[in-house]
Design a protein around this motif. Structure first.
Motif, mmCIF file in Angstrom:
data_model
loop_
_atom_site.group_PDB
_atom_site.id
_atom_site.type_symbol
_atom_site.label_atom_id
_atom_site.label_comp_id
_atom_site.label_asym_id
_atom_site.label_seq_id
_atom_site.Cartn_x
_atom_site.Cartn_y
_atom_site.Cartn_z
ATOM 1 N N HIS A 1 6.265 -10.446 -4.000
ATOM 2 C CA HIS A 1 5.533 -9.381 -4.699
ATOM 3 C C HIS A 1 4.791 -8.515 -3.697
ATOM 4 O O HIS A 1 4.403 -7.404 -3.993
ATOM 5 C CB HIS A 1 4.519 -9.966 -5.677
ATOM 6 C CG HIS A 1 5.112 -10.993 -6.575
ATOM 7 N ND1 HIS A 1 6.065 -10.666 -7.494
ATOM 8 C CD2 HIS A 1 4.916 -12.324 -6.658
ATOM 9 C CE1 HIS A 1 6.419 -11.774 -8.138
ATOM 10 N NE2 HIS A 1 5.749 -12.796 -7.636
ATOM 11 N N ILE A 2 4.550 -9.084 -2.535
ATOM 12 C CA ILE A 2 3.758 -8.343 -1.563
ATOM 13 C C ILE A 2 4.691 -7.580 -0.639
ATOM 14 O O ILE A 2 5.249 -8.125 0.302
ATOM 15 C CB ILE A 2 2.841 -9.299 -0.782
ATOM 16 C CG1 ILE A 2 1.967 -10.071 -1.774
ATOM 17 C CG2 ILE A 2 1.983 -8.527 0.206
ATOM 18 C CD1 ILE A 2 1.060 -11.067 -1.149
ATOM 19 N N PRO B 1 -7.095 -9.663 1.564
ATOM 20 C CA PRO B 1 -6.222 -9.306 0.434
ATOM 21 C C PRO B 1 -6.662 -8.047 -0.309
ATOM 22 O O PRO B 1 -5.852 -7.391 -0.932
ATOM 23 C CB PRO B 1 -6.304 -10.526 -0.480
ATOM 24 C CG PRO B 1 -6.900 -11.621 0.328
ATOM 25 C CD PRO B 1 -7.681 -10.989 1.420
ATOM 26 N N ASN B 2 -7.963 -7.716 -0.258
ATOM 27 C CA ASN B 2 -8.450 -6.596 -1.056
ATOM 28 C C ASN B 2 -8.367 -5.246 -0.341
ATOM 29 O O ASN B 2 -8.779 -4.233 -0.859
ATOM 30 C CB ASN B 2 -9.888 -6.880 -1.515
ATOM 31 C CG ASN B 2 -10.290 -6.003 -2.681
ATOM 32 O OD1 ASN B 2 -9.464 -5.670 -3.534
ATOM 33 N ND2 ASN B 2 -11.552 -5.606 -2.708
ATOM 34 N N THR C 1 -6.539 -2.173 0.550
ATOM 35 C CA THR C 1 -5.336 -1.509 0.056
ATOM 36 C C THR C 1 -5.085 -0.195 0.772
ATOM 37 O O THR C 1 -4.063 0.427 0.583
ATOM 38 C CB THR C 1 -5.452 -1.221 -1.455
ATOM 39 O OG1 THR C 1 -6.656 -0.479 -1.672
ATOM 40 C CG2 THR C 1 -5.511 -2.526 -2.242
ATOM 41 N N GLY D 1 -2.614 -8.405 -0.371
ATOM 42 C CA GLY D 1 -2.865 -9.078 -1.645
ATOM 43 C C GLY D 1 -1.899 -8.583 -2.708
ATOM 44 O O GLY D 1 -0.791 -8.143 -2.410
ATOM 45 N N GLU D 2 -2.351 -8.651 -3.955
ATOM 46 C CA GLU D 2 -1.480 -8.312 -5.086
ATOM 47 C C GLU D 2 -1.181 -6.813 -5.185
ATOM 48 O O GLU D 2 -0.093 -6.420 -5.552
ATOM 49 C CB GLU D 2 -2.135 -8.788 -6.384
ATOM 50 C CG GLU D 2 -2.214 -10.304 -6.522
ATOM 51 C CD GLU D 2 -0.829 -10.939 -6.590
ATOM 52 O OE1 GLU D 2 0.037 -10.396 -7.293
ATOM 53 O OE2 GLU D 2 -0.608 -11.971 -5.914
ATOM 54 N N ASP E 1 5.553 -13.624 0.347
ATOM 55 C CA ASP E 1 5.404 -13.465 -1.082
ATOM 56 C C ASP E 1 6.167 -12.204 -1.476
ATOM 57 O O ASP E 1 5.825 -11.108 -1.046
ATOM 58 C CB ASP E 1 3.915 -13.328 -1.418
ATOM 59 C CG ASP E 1 3.681 -13.333 -2.916
ATOM 60 O OD1 ASP E 1 4.619 -12.972 -3.653
ATOM 61 O OD2 ASP E 1 2.572 -13.697 -3.322
#
Ligand code: ADP
Ligand code: ZN
Ligand code: ZN
Length: 747
Positions: free
Chosen positions: A396-397, A567-568, A570, A606-607, A394
């Motif tokens: 964005h990642i 994903p969470n 960070t 994640g994002e 991805d």
């Protein structure tokens, strides 16, 4: 007239084959790979043996040989390729042939002794009789309900009948006594409960990089370039979609009607990983992990053998899954040290996978974000085909930003070096405030590394068998030996002077967890290491509550470094990167680089972009700097130079010969005696280090000595050693001798 014979390996670590005649009633039936029984030795007692070759002899000689007694039933014969593979392993890894053959088969398959799980099923032996009874006894409501139930569904189990008829077990028993109902014990077909309720996943549209890699892999699988290497090194950064490449390549094999093996390190054989294979391939997959019971292992093996499943996923030993039409072998995290078995045969599943691939004429994929220097060099030398994936799937990642924190500049109020830097504390607090999650990674278990008495200064808590400091585990209140695992109660007073001034120094995960509770007041903190994870359920509990966002900080050992996808998360903090780097071992930097990269790979999946903090007092160490820059090539260039200068692997092979025993002078005597015999077989270019005390001098009361050889070709030496060790005439009472070929470390 020639008489047929069979060469067999008797199950006794003798490393020798024996010839037997194939008697007339077994003519044509005895095949390579079968298990047979043979009369052995002077007493002619029957022993189990594996057939490794067939032959014949002239009639006049036949009198010298004994007959094979019989073929063992219920033993699925090994394929010719597996017999060859075992032969190669014995030669290469310098072990007895039987030991190599044994590695191919789970214990339960070898012995053929498994307790089968059975259940009772009930049925009506005589329907007319049952109907008559019902008519004659209309008031026996319970009994009639059972009979009614069985009339409708004969052959059900007790639970169902009791549920259906709403009666107590006694009613059923009475009916059995009256011979109105009978039962039979049947073998339970294992339920594939895990395969149910899984959402099927469709293949994804490959990214550009994935498509390129797949093209190369398909070409090999389709045999378009038979001269080229059969092995692909898939070097892809974390989350570049390597697993998706494996999945599509497996599907390609399945389309060709071929089978596939996927090896993953035991530690990353998590439900999460397994689910990805099951959701794509459902019941075609067999999962082989260490948690299986004997029976389950037996059943899984038989499913592979009988062709019920086409894909085997598992740790090291899954490599020997008895497929006969292999199209693909995948070795994920190929650099992982858990692929090397620590007891005989001391094989590396990654290397044996490449060999099995060659024997079976199938494609092999070695995948990693941090390939071993061996594999990368092989790729550069053209022995493997290199495929690189540099981007995450991805776009964005992005790869996380890695910051190096120089711990030499950090002091706490007392002027000492703290466990957490100010920067790390702030970063974690920020995540908690934003509802994001952090992982704090620390590679040593326990609460404290050392326990000493400050009053007398004499007492150090040490394992008497291994002469190393015990690790203190506070919650359990015990001391544990990091070498042999011996566990004793932690003393309250000094055993030497009686003082209570015991001091615990050095940090482990348990202490990190405790400090975290202090520093991050009110935060929800969980710990994950082999002390805390006493059961698989516990492991799942901690992981799922972390996944649900019910934990702010997860503290753990390498158990959390691999394969997990949150994903969470960070922020990832590597609390002390120095631990591994300071090991006195030639692979210390390579391991350090791999570790930092793996740990960092857990951040920012994640994002929200991830951040990684590496606390170290070695900020300029190439392993640290290159890992921080996501620069594998840079690290490879630095490290490969050092290896070449010092002639360490991947330049040549490294072989250690170990001598363990309780009496050090006896051990040394044996060591020198053996060396004298084999040294003539080494060539001039071989680097030889004489037997000397090993780095870990004692384990479980045995003194350890080790000789080291490094050379391009160790074959003659290996063979000489094998001959001496297994058939040598001299006595070696009280000394264990073993060889470790391609040893991973010198510790
Ligand atoms: P790796 O094995 O290299 O760490 P994964 O195969 O786990 O990478 O892929 C990382 C993430 O990207 C996973 O969530 C996976 O589902 C997703 N992914 C993989 N391939 C694709 C693709 N072609 N398109 C979209 N998402 C993908
Ligand atoms: Zn004391
Ligand atoms: Zn010990």
């Amino acid at each position: 007239m020639k008489k047929p014979t069979a060469k067999v390996l008797v199950n006794l670590s003798l490393d020798r084959c024996f010839d037997y005649l194939v008697p007339e009633h077994l003519a044509g039936k005895v095949k390579v790979g079968m298990k047979v029984t043979v009369p052995f030795g002077k007493s002619n007692s029957l022993r189990e043996a594996y057939v490794v070759a067939l032959g014949s002899i002239g009639e006049e000689e036949a009198g010298k040989y004994k007959d094979i007694f019989e073929i063992c039933k219920n033993f699925p014969a090994l394929s010719d390729n597996m017999v060859l593979l075992a032969e190669w392993m014995a030669d290469y890894y310098c072990c007895a042939r039987e030991v190599a053959v044994r590695a191919l088969l789970p214990g339960a398959v070898r012995s053929g002794k498994v307790r089968e799980k059975t259940k009772k099923v009930y049925f009506l032996p005589d329907t007319a009789k049952a109907l008559a009874y019902m008519k004659e006894n209309p008031r026996a409501k319970g009994k009639n309900a059972v009979l009614q139930s069985l009339l409708q569904r004969s052959g059900t189990d007790k639970e169902y009948i009791l549920f259906d008829a709403k009666v107590s077990p006694g009613v059923l028993e009475e009916l059995v006594k009256l011979s109105l109902v009978s039962f039979e014990e049947i073998v339970v077909e294992r339920e594939f409960s895990h395969a149910r309720g899984i959402v099927r996943s469709a293949p994804r549209q490959p990214t550009e990089e994935q498509a390129k890699a797949l093209k190369v892999i398909y070409e090999k699988m389709d045999g378009q370039n038979p001269e080229g290497p059969h092995t692909v090194l898939l070097h892809g950064v974390t989350a570049s979609g390597k697993t998706e490449v494996y999945l599509q390549a497996i599907a390609h094999a399945a389309e060709q009607g071929k089978e596939a093996i996927v090896l993953v390190p035991e530690i990353s054989l998590t439900p999460q990983t397994v689910e990805r294979f099951r959701s794509r391939f459902g019941d075609m997959v067999s999962v082989l992990h260490s948690g299986l019971t004997d029976l389950e292992r037996y059943e899984e093996w038989m499913k592979v053998h009988s062709g019920k499943v086409k894909i085997a996923v598992g740790a090291r030993s899954a490599l020997f899954a008895p497929f006969r039409n292999l199209g693909l072998i995948v070795v994920d995290e190929e650099h992982d040290s858990s692929y090397k078995q620590s007891e005989a045969p001391r094989y590396n599943a990654r290397d044996v996978a490449v060999l099995r691939g060659k024997l079976e004429n199938c494609t092999v994929i070695l995948g990693s974000a941090t390939p071993s220097l061996e594999s990368y060099k092989n790729a550069l030398d053209g022995k493997y085909t290199l495929c690189e994936m540099k981007k995450r799937t991805d776009e964005h990642i992005v790869l996380p930003e890695v910051k190096i924190i120089d711990m030499r500049l950090e002091t706490d109020d007392e002027g000492k070096r703290p466990v957490f830097s100010k920067f790390l504390i702030e970063a974690v607090e920020k995540r908690i405030a934003m509802g994001e999650q952090s992982i704090l990674f620390f590679n040593l278990r326990g609460y404290a590394r050392k326990l000493v008495c400050t009053a007398c200064g004499e007492y150090k808590a040490e394992c008497p068998e291994c002469s190393v400091a015990y690790t203190y585990h506070k919650r359990a209140g015990v001391l544990r030996c990091p070498r042999c695992g011996a566990t004793v109660l932690a003393p309250e007073k000094c055993p030497l002077c009686g003082s209570g001034e015991l001091k615990y120094t050095g940090v482990g995960t348990e202490k990190i967890e405790n400090i975290s509770f202090d520093v991050f007041k009110g935060a929800r903190i969980a710990r994950m290491d082999s002390d805390a994870m006493t059961t698989p359920r516990k492991y799942e509990e901690v992981l799922s509550s972390f996944r649900r966002g019910e934990t702010d900080i997860l503290v753990g050992t390498q158990m959390i470094a691999k394969g997990l996808h949150f994903p969470n998360v960070t922020l990832v903090g590597l609390v002390n990167a120095d631990i591994g780097l300071n090991m006195p071992d030639f692979r210390a930097f390579e391991r350090g680089f791999q570790l930092i990269t793996q740990v960092a790979g857990r951040a920012g999946r994640g994002e929200v972009p991830g951040e990684v903090l590496v606390q170290t007092t070695l900020p300029f160490n190439p392993a640290v700097c290159c890992a921080a820059n996501h620069d594998f090539q840079g690290f490879y260039k630095e490290e490969i130079q050092i290896r070449e200068e010092l002639q360490y692997p991947p330049f040549g092979h490294l072989m250690t010969v170990h001598f363990d025993g309780e009496d050090p002078s006896r051990v040394m005597e044996e060591a020198l005696a053996l060396m004298e015999k084999v040294l003539p077989f080494k060539d001039a270019s071989t680097i030889y280090e004489e037997p000397a005390s090993a780095h870990f001098e004692r384990i479980k009361g045995k003194y350890r000595f080790m000789a080291v050889f490094r050379a391009g070709n160790l074959a003659p030496l290996r063979r000489a050693l094998r001959k001496e060790i297994f058939t040598g005439a001299y006595k070696r009472k009280g000394v264990d001798i073993y060889v470790d070929v391609d040893a991973l470390s010198l510790l």
